[in-house]
Design a protein around this motif. Structure first.
Motif, mmCIF file in Angstrom:
data_model
loop_
_atom_site.group_PDB
_atom_site.id
_atom_site.type_symbol
_atom_site.label_atom_id
_atom_site.label_comp_id
_atom_site.label_asym_id
_atom_site.label_seq_id
_atom_site.Cartn_x
_atom_site.Cartn_y
_atom_site.Cartn_z
ATOM 1 N N GLU A 295 0.827 -1.204 0.000
ATOM 2 C CA GLU A 295 0.000 0.000 0.000
ATOM 3 C C GLU A 295 0.862 1.254 0.000
ATOM 4 O O GLU A 295 0.511 2.263 -0.620
ATOM 5 N N THR A 518 -13.279 0.655 -0.047
ATOM 6 C CA THR A 518 -11.996 0.177 -0.558
ATOM 7 C C THR A 518 -11.128 -0.234 0.621
ATOM 8 O O THR A 518 -10.734 0.612 1.428
ATOM 9 N N HIS A 520 -8.174 -0.832 3.037
ATOM 10 C CA HIS A 520 -6.829 -0.271 3.167
ATOM 11 C C HIS A 520 -6.292 -0.608 4.547
ATOM 12 O O HIS A 520 -7.042 -0.739 5.509
ATOM 13 N N PRO A 537 -9.727 6.663 0.582
ATOM 14 C CA PRO A 537 -10.478 5.913 -0.430
ATOM 15 C C PRO A 537 -11.738 6.668 -0.838
ATOM 16 O O PRO A 537 -12.332 7.401 -0.056
#
Length: 742
Positions: A295, A518, A520, A537
């Motif tokens: 990430e 999303t 994360h 996101p």
């Protein structure tokens, strides 16, 4: 004595007197003083030349290295990484003033007044080095900082001279606070800790900012002999010496007016905690760090940036939920496997991703049995098929696009389809006639019941009604990756590739009433010279709330009265879907509560990860389908993650019930009573061997109260099979039966 003898004696005396006078004339005080000053001037000249010649060098490689710190969401340390150096630099203002003074009191009382060097100590150290006695103390804090930061630890004359010169220059170039900060951040404290932050964590389990005076005095005392003075490994003599050093430090603080006598009297020796093994990459740690690093790359922090060290990465992972997930996998799967004695059990890999559906934060992740043993993360790998966990997304697309059946009926939970096994789809240029599990035919069946029992033939027809391209677009909008994702009817049964991470995002979006979620794992990334704020996101509406809530309603039926009954409990409100891929190579359970979305999967992995193999026979349980181990792991984890349960319920609005068409001509194939068992689903890709082991069937439950009168849409005549599609005849298709999904 004769005259001749007298003359000889007189001559000898005269020669002795002349010689003595010559020596005195040679070593007069003036000449001696002149020689002394000449030597001094020569030395000063040499030192001056050395001063001009020696520049302040760049920091040595060791001083520049720092560990990266990875933390759980609550701030506790998950891991430290970075070239074997456990160091994290902190600014001096983060260290309590009295702790700063403790270091000065222990090492260099004149620090704030001197010019950075101790000539007596340096001379003593030089003589000790020349005489071969080894290293000798006596350096100032500035000199020790220079040695740690710019030079090496080599006990040589040249290094000591350079240390002296550079210390004088550094004292002119930097403030005392800068020098002190550099010193306490580069000194080695033992236990693998370089710098005060790492030392504070290693000895007291706190950050440097939270150290008290007694703890600071102990850490300052350690610097004289870190290994000898570590309380937990010290000899009785070492313990005695470090206590004396601690008391000496406090006395000096009183002498320097940095501590009052009454304050000193109240202090007790700060016994350090027992040493803990350095946090490594074993277990789940490596998977979490790897996910965070991936990430970070997306956020612009490159591997080169990370390798330079000095970062503090805070993850979104909830420590308690992470522990609950690991325990659930151990209790519900690993404890039942015989990895040494069973060839099948040796191939089983588990993966899971758990997400907060409101924020997308990954609160727990399971990557495999051990990162050291299995470096591929089963949570993020995308090489297996999600199978029937894709069916809810087909329904979502039908709802979102207001699709209708072949006879024009609006698709909803009450809409009736023909659940006959091997029924050819109608309205597709690509023929497809999937077999239901065990070749079971359901006849006319509602969408709700078809979802409960995961009836392949129904969703194969539904994706044709929606169109595969429209269904694919909805799936992409929800977060399914575009990997091996053909626009053909068979894709209704999950023949694309996706990870538990991907599917957790899609299901979390359904859980979040259609608002995009999303996943994360990075909460923050901080460096002394740089702070990266993770990109937030997007939160756009992927599908309407009505569509998402209708799918949720359907999935509550799967848990309450269908193939996901193993996840059913009165402790929480749940929705979910099972899935088992072709030849039982993967088994899934994707589910959620109002507060938590989690996807669990098993993968059959052979030949060192290069081959997908069947899970059939896992723990001697027959077919390892999604309603078995994955659903039980999900339920166990969810119960623990929610603290034993939750009273929150789904807030569903505008659930689409759909339309029921007039009764058509029945199918030629006899129907059977619906069941809640799981069934494999056909794939575009043929399998090699037919399924031999029937699936586990959960206990039957009463059908949903909103079930309509059952009718069927018209069927179409058989179409010839096309290359790459299932002809519905087990064993006759090239390579086998093509059974896939659930």
């Amino acid at each position: 004595m004769g005259r001749a003898d007298a003359r000889r004696a007189l001559a000898q005396e005269s020669r002795r007197a002349a010689k003595s006078g010559g020596i005195r004339r040679l070593f007069t005080w003036k000449k001696l003083l002149g020689t002394f000053f000449g030597i001094v001037l020569l030395g000063m000249g040499a030192f001056g030349a050395l001063y001009l010649y020696v520049d302040v060098p760049a920091a040595n490689a060791m001083a520049e290295r720092q560990s990266n710190v990875y933390k759980y969401s609550d701030g506790t340390v998950l891991a430290r990484t970075g070239k074997g150096v456990n160091r994290q630099i902190v600014d001096l203002d983060e260290v309590p003033k009295k702790v700063q003074h403790a270091f000065v009191a222990a090492e260099n009382k004149t620090f704030y007044k001197d010019q950075g060097v101790d000539l007596k100590g340096t001379t003593r150290a030089l003589l000790s080095t020349v005489s071969g006695k080894g290293k000798q103390g006596g350096s100032t804090i500035t000199q020790q900082y220079v040695k740690n930061y710019y030079l090496t630890q080599d006990p040589t004359v040249s290094r000591k001279l350079k240390e002296l010169v550079i210390s004088l220059k550094i004292d002119q170039q930097k403030s005392k606070d800068e020098i002190l900060a550099g010193y306490i951040n580069t000194a080695y404290y033992g236990r693998g800790a370089s710098g005060i932050q790492a030392a504070a964590q290693a000895y007291y389990g706190v950050d440097a900012k939270d150290l008290n005076v007694s703890q600071g005095a102990y850490l300052a005392s350690l610097l004289q002999a870190p290994s000898q003075y570590d309380w937990n490994s010290a000899t009785p003599t070492g313990k005695k010496l470090v206590k004396e050093r601690w008391a000496y430090t406090l006395r000096n603080m009183v002498e320097m007016d940095w501590l009052t006598e009454s304050e000193k009297a109240k202090l007790k020796f700060a016994y350090p905690q027992k040493p803990k093994p350095a946090a490594g990459m074993e277990g789940q740690t490596g998977y979490l760090v790897e996910a965070a690093n991936k990430e970070l790359e997306k956020q612009g922090v490159t591997e080169e940036d990370r390798e330079a060290g000095g970062w503090t990465f805070t993850l979104t992972v909830d420590k308690k939920r992470q522990q609950a997930l690991e325990k659930a996998v151990d209790d519900q799967l690993e404890s039942k496997l015989d990895r040494e004695g069973s060839k099948v059990d040796a191939t089983v890999q588990a993966g899971a991703t758990s997400v907060d559906p409101k924020t997308g934060k990954v609160v727990a992740l399971y990557g495999g049995e051990d990162y050291i043993k299995h470096y591929i993360s089963n949570a993020t790998r995308q090489d297996y098929q999600p199978a029937s966990t894709f069916k809810p997304l087909v329904l979502a697309s039908a709802l979102e696009n207001e699709s209708t059946t072949q006879d024009g009926s609006l698709i909803g939970l009450n809409t009736v389809y023909d659940g006959t096994s091997k029924r050819p789809v109608v309205g597709s240029d690509t023929p497809f006639s999937p077999q239901n599990e065990d070749d079971r035919s359901y006849g006319p069946i509602s969408v709700q019941k078809a979802m409960n029992s995961s009836v392949n033939s129904v969703f194969a027809q539904m994706i044709v009604d929606v169109t595969p391209s429209a269904a694919k677009q909805t799936a992409l909008d929800l977060g399914v990756p575009d990997k091996n994702f053909p626009e053909r009817p068979a894709v209704s049964l999950g023949t694309m590739n996706a990870s538990t991470w991907d599917m957790a995002g899609a299901y979390a979006t359904l859980d979040n009433h259609g608002r995009k979620v999303t996943p994360h794992i990075l909460q923050s990334a901080e460096h002394r010279d740089r702070t990266v704020n993770p990109e937030k996101p997007k939160r756009e509406q992927a599908i309407s709330r009505a569509s998402a809530d209708t799918v949720t309603k359907a999935l509550t039926g799967v848990v309450d009265a269908g193939s996901g009954s193993a996840a059913n409990t009165s402790a929480y409100d749940a929705a979910g879907k099972t899935g088992t891929s072709e030849d039982n190579k993967s088994a899934w359970f994707a589910g959620y509560t109002p507060e938590l979305t989690t996807v669990v999967a098993l993968f059959g992995e052979g030949d060192g990860g290069r081959k997908q193999v069947s899970l059939t026979g896992t723990a001697n349980s027959g077919r390892a389908n999604g309603g078995g181990f994955p659903a039980r792991i999900w339920a166990d984890y969810t119960l623990g993650a929610l603290g034993g349960g939750s009273g929150k319920t789904f807030d569903l609005q505008d659930v689409e019930r759909g339309e029921v068409p007039a009764p058509p001509t029945p199918s030629d194939t006899p129907s059977e009573e619906p069941t809640e068992s799981e069934e494999p689903t056909p794939s575009d890709t043929p399998s090699e061997t037919p399924s031999e082991t029937p699936s586990e069937s959960p206990s039957s439950s009463a059908p949903p109260t909103d079930s309509p009168t059952v009718t069927t849409p018209p069927t179409s005549p058989e179409l010839p099979p096309q290359p790459g599609e299932d002809d519905g005849k087990p064993g006759e298709r090239p390579g086998g039966n093509g059974l896939l999904g659930e």
